[in-house]
Design a protein around this motif. Structure first.
Motif, mmCIF file in Angstrom:
data_model
loop_
_atom_site.group_PDB
_atom_site.id
_atom_site.type_symbol
_atom_site.label_atom_id
_atom_site.label_comp_id
_atom_site.label_asym_id
_atom_site.label_seq_id
_atom_site.Cartn_x
_atom_site.Cartn_y
_atom_site.Cartn_z
ATOM 1 N N ASP A 107 9.992 20.801 12.643
ATOM 2 C CA ASP A 107 10.645 20.045 11.678
ATOM 3 C C ASP A 107 11.508 18.877 11.766
ATOM 4 O O ASP A 107 12.224 18.999 13.000
ATOM 5 C CB ASP A 107 11.443 21.148 10.755
ATOM 6 C CG ASP A 107 10.742 22.047 10.081
ATOM 7 O OD1 ASP A 107 9.880 21.759 9.286
ATOM 8 O OD2 ASP A 107 11.143 23.370 10.261
ATOM 9 N N PHE A 108 11.502 17.840 11.245
ATOM 10 C CA PHE A 108 12.147 16.484 11.284
ATOM 11 C C PHE A 108 13.498 16.331 11.146
ATOM 12 O O PHE A 108 13.429 16.540 9.507
ATOM 13 C CB PHE A 108 11.316 15.334 11.376
ATOM 14 C CG PHE A 108 10.045 15.339 12.112
ATOM 15 C CD1 PHE A 108 9.693 16.019 13.169
ATOM 16 C CD2 PHE A 108 8.964 14.781 11.428
ATOM 17 C CE1 PHE A 108 8.504 16.053 13.629
ATOM 18 C CE2 PHE A 108 7.511 14.751 11.858
ATOM 19 C CZ PHE A 108 7.189 15.340 12.983
ATOM 20 N N GLU A 109 14.469 16.120 11.612
ATOM 21 C CA GLU A 109 15.747 16.086 10.931
ATOM 22 C C GLU A 109 16.386 14.526 11.454
ATOM 23 O O GLU A 109 16.915 14.534 12.649
ATOM 24 C CB GLU A 109 16.769 16.943 11.283
ATOM 25 C CG GLU A 109 18.060 16.995 10.444
ATOM 26 C CD GLU A 109 19.097 18.052 10.769
ATOM 27 O OE1 GLU A 109 20.292 17.887 10.053
ATOM 28 O OE2 GLU A 109 18.438 18.866 11.507
ATOM 29 N N GLY A 110 16.060 13.363 10.988
ATOM 30 C CA GLY A 110 16.246 12.180 11.488
ATOM 31 C C GLY A 110 15.581 11.913 12.713
ATOM 32 O O GLY A 110 14.359 11.930 12.570
ATOM 33 N N ILE A 111 16.161 11.601 13.875
ATOM 34 C CA ILE A 111 15.342 11.437 15.159
ATOM 35 C C ILE A 111 15.091 12.435 15.735
ATOM 36 O O ILE A 111 14.436 12.535 16.817
ATOM 37 C CB ILE A 111 16.107 10.237 15.988
ATOM 38 C CG1 ILE A 111 17.440 10.974 16.741
ATOM 39 C CG2 ILE A 111 16.286 8.969 15.233
ATOM 40 C CD1 ILE A 111 18.344 10.426 17.540
ATOM 41 N N PHE A 112 15.375 13.921 15.235
ATOM 42 C CA PHE A 112 15.539 15.086 15.993
ATOM 43 C C PHE A 112 14.238 15.941 15.610
ATOM 44 O O PHE A 112 13.936 15.986 14.396
ATOM 45 C CB PHE A 112 16.761 15.904 16.060
ATOM 46 C CG PHE A 112 17.982 15.293 16.727
ATOM 47 C CD1 PHE A 112 18.040 15.507 18.229
ATOM 48 C CD2 PHE A 112 18.541 14.316 16.239
ATOM 49 C CE1 PHE A 112 18.890 14.836 19.098
ATOM 50 C CE2 PHE A 112 20.012 13.716 16.945
ATOM 51 C CZ PHE A 112 19.958 13.961 18.575
ATOM 52 N N ALA A 113 13.782 16.820 16.407
ATOM 53 C CA ALA A 113 12.768 17.827 15.967
ATOM 54 C C ALA A 113 13.331 18.869 16.585
ATOM 55 O O ALA A 113 13.826 19.341 17.634
ATOM 56 C CB ALA A 113 11.482 17.410 16.837
ATOM 57 N N SER A 114 12.782 19.898 15.840
ATOM 58 C CA SER A 114 13.088 21.412 16.186
ATOM 59 C C SER A 114 12.048 22.430 15.506
ATOM 60 O O SER A 114 11.312 21.959 14.527
ATOM 61 C CB SER A 114 14.416 22.095 15.745
ATOM 62 O OG SER A 114 14.561 21.880 14.240
ATOM 63 N N SER A 115 11.586 23.531 16.193
ATOM 64 C CA SER A 115 10.551 24.232 15.624
ATOM 65 C C SER A 115 10.928 25.763 15.562
ATOM 66 O O SER A 115 11.773 26.393 16.580
ATOM 67 C CB SER A 115 9.343 24.288 16.810
ATOM 68 O OG SER A 115 8.412 25.279 16.322
ATOM 69 N N ARG A 116 10.558 26.445 14.322
ATOM 70 C CA ARG A 116 10.839 27.926 14.131
ATOM 71 C C ARG A 116 10.113 28.662 15.317
ATOM 72 O O ARG A 116 10.272 29.631 15.336
ATOM 73 C CB ARG A 116 10.571 28.013 12.908
ATOM 74 C CG ARG A 116 9.226 28.041 12.153
ATOM 75 C CD ARG A 116 9.023 28.313 10.822
ATOM 76 N NE ARG A 116 7.629 27.965 10.277
ATOM 77 C CZ ARG A 116 7.201 27.118 9.843
ATOM 78 N NH1 ARG A 116 8.028 25.810 9.872
ATOM 79 N NH2 ARG A 116 5.963 26.814 9.344
ATOM 80 N N HIS A 117 8.954 28.127 15.713
ATOM 81 C CA HIS A 117 8.078 28.816 16.652
ATOM 82 C C HIS A 117 8.532 28.738 18.107
ATOM 83 O O HIS A 117 8.035 29.371 19.103
ATOM 84 C CB HIS A 117 6.574 28.302 16.578
ATOM 85 C CG HIS A 117 6.129 28.416 15.120
ATOM 86 N ND1 HIS A 117 5.726 27.585 14.202
ATOM 87 C CD2 HIS A 117 6.124 29.670 14.299
ATOM 88 C CE1 HIS A 117 5.368 28.170 12.958
ATOM 89 N NE2 HIS A 117 5.460 29.415 13.107
ATOM 90 N N ILE A 118 9.358 27.676 18.262
ATOM 91 C CA ILE A 118 9.892 27.637 19.619
ATOM 92 C C ILE A 118 11.588 27.646 19.764
ATOM 93 O O ILE A 118 12.233 26.358 19.866
ATOM 94 C CB ILE A 118 9.333 26.294 20.452
ATOM 95 C CG1 ILE A 118 7.887 26.225 20.533
ATOM 96 C CG2 ILE A 118 9.808 26.536 22.091
ATOM 97 C CD1 ILE A 118 7.302 25.213 21.091
#
Length: 404
Positions: free
Chosen positions: A137-148
């Motif tokens: 998922d993208f939030e502005g310039i950042f990415a995060s993942s529920r799978h990692i």
């Protein structure tokens, strides 16, 4: 002077499949695929692009879509875009096309992407045989993942694939050399030869005589070649200038395979964070540039680029080394591929001590802004390769600690 508003030359309807798009997309390289738009040099224009799988991957927790993915199609490309100078004269073979990446990013409403392990594909396919998917998922310039979980990093958005159309002669050379490689190899996966299966040829109608001929000749988009293409270089980002050789009249620039982020090497095959995106560009024509700045032989003329001024900044890294010794302890001579494989495996082994599965780490090293190097190529018999991982992307301290 007011800033110029980019002209949109290719729109994509993300509710439709790749073969339903208007203007039509293409997933092959061929000099006879017609251009869908014309731009003048120094004009600012925008192109929308589908992800590498043409919308086949869903934002869910199932790997059924990865297991069902048919790779015979290839990347769904927007374009070709023909380029003319300010007098209306076409870019010509022998020129260089300078392409400046002015802006790029996710499509509004499509602020997510995926990284995947495809069975049988990828740098470590022998170690990771099962289909795996991570949604980001993208939030502005950042990415995060529920799978990692426990990882967050800024992206360096870039088109994984961008290039000019090949000439007839260059296309024939590609197909001949890649077929020779397949014919002399024990593995069918050393090259992706032309196939009519799932081919998209832009505005050329399926079933027409032109379609039959072009479909049987057109090159797959899997590797990067002399025209650029699927280079998967994470530094081709905002502010970058790429210098492409021109092989056909108008240059016929195509692009696709947008990534939100990628590690050097894109080791898991679908290893960058694949996404739908837009790309805003400006072009210049350098007349006779191939003779002035490249090899005069088409088979050795390849793009070069200037790195843009915008990139993630990290000050703290863990760097893992690899040498040319295989898993059985057998020595190899200056084998940089083996050295890099050992560096990656060493990194995976280390990070697995911090609560991550090896599959999660494999996907992470493909998608985060890690940096890979050939650190030594002269100290025989061992080449040394490294992979550097920014420690700040983790929500825990991953450095070694003295036991209490």
């Amino acid at each position: 002077m007011a800033p110029r508003t980019p002209r949109r030359v290719c729109d994509v309807d993300f509710s439709r499949k790749a073969h339903e798009q208007q203007p039509p997309l293409h997933n092959r390289w061929h000099p006879d695929i017609p251009h869908i738009a014309e731009v003048q040099e120094n004009e600012i224009f925008t192109v929308e692009m589908m992800d590498c799988a043409g919308g086949a991957i869903r934002n869910d927790d199932s790997v059924a879509d990865i297991e069902a993915l048919d790779l015979s199609g290839g990347h769904c490309l927007s374009g070709p875009v023909r380029v003319v100078d300010e007098s209306g004269a076409l870019a010509m073979p022998g020129d260089i096309l300078m392409v400046e990446i002015c802006d790029l990013g996710p499509i509004s409403g499509q602020e997510w992407g995926f990284t995947a392990i495809l069975p049988g594909f990828g740098f470590l396919s022998d170690r990771f045989p099962n289909a795996t998917k991570a949604i980001w998922d993208f939030e502005g310039i950042f990415a995060s993942s529920r799978h990692i979980p426990g990882v967050r990093f800024p992206g360096m958005v870039h088109p994984g694939l961008i290039g000019t159309a090949p000439s007839k002669e260059l296309l024939e050379a590609w197909n001949a050399r890649e077929k020779a490689l397949v014919d002399t190899s024990s593995s069918p996966l050393v090259a992706a030869l032309p196939t009519k299966r799932n081919v998209l040829l832009g505005t050329i109608e399926e079933g027409s005589p032109d379609w039959e001929r072009i479909a049987s000749e057109a090159a797959r988009t899997v590797p990067g070649r002399e025209n650029g293409g699927n280079l998967d270089i994470k530094n081709l980002s905002r502010g970058c200038k790429v210098y492409f050789p021109v092989f056909v009249e108008g240059a016929n620039l195509s692009m696709g395979d947008m990534h939100f982020s990628q590690g050097d090497g894109e080791i898991a095959f679908c290893g960058g964070i694949e996404m739908n995106g837009f790309l805003t560009l400006r072009c210049e024509i350098l007349r006779g540039g191939m003779k002035d700045y490249m090899s005069p032989t088409n088979l050795h003329a390849q793009p070069f680029f200037e790195i843009g001024p915008v990139e993630p900044r990290f000050s703290d890294w863990l760097v893992f080394e690899g040498i040319s010794v295989d898993e059985h302890g057998r020595q190899h001579y200056l084998d940089t591929t083996l050295s890099f494989k050992r560096a990656v495996l060493n990194a995976i082994e280390y990070l697995s001590k911090f609560g991550y599965t090896r599959e999660q780490i494999y996907l992470l090293l493909s998608s985060c802004p890690c940096e890979s190097r050939i650190s030594s190529i002269v100290d025989f018999p061992n080449a040394v390769a490294t992979i550097a991982i920014p420690t700040a992307i983790f929500d825990q301290d991953i450095k070694p600690k003295k036991k209490r």
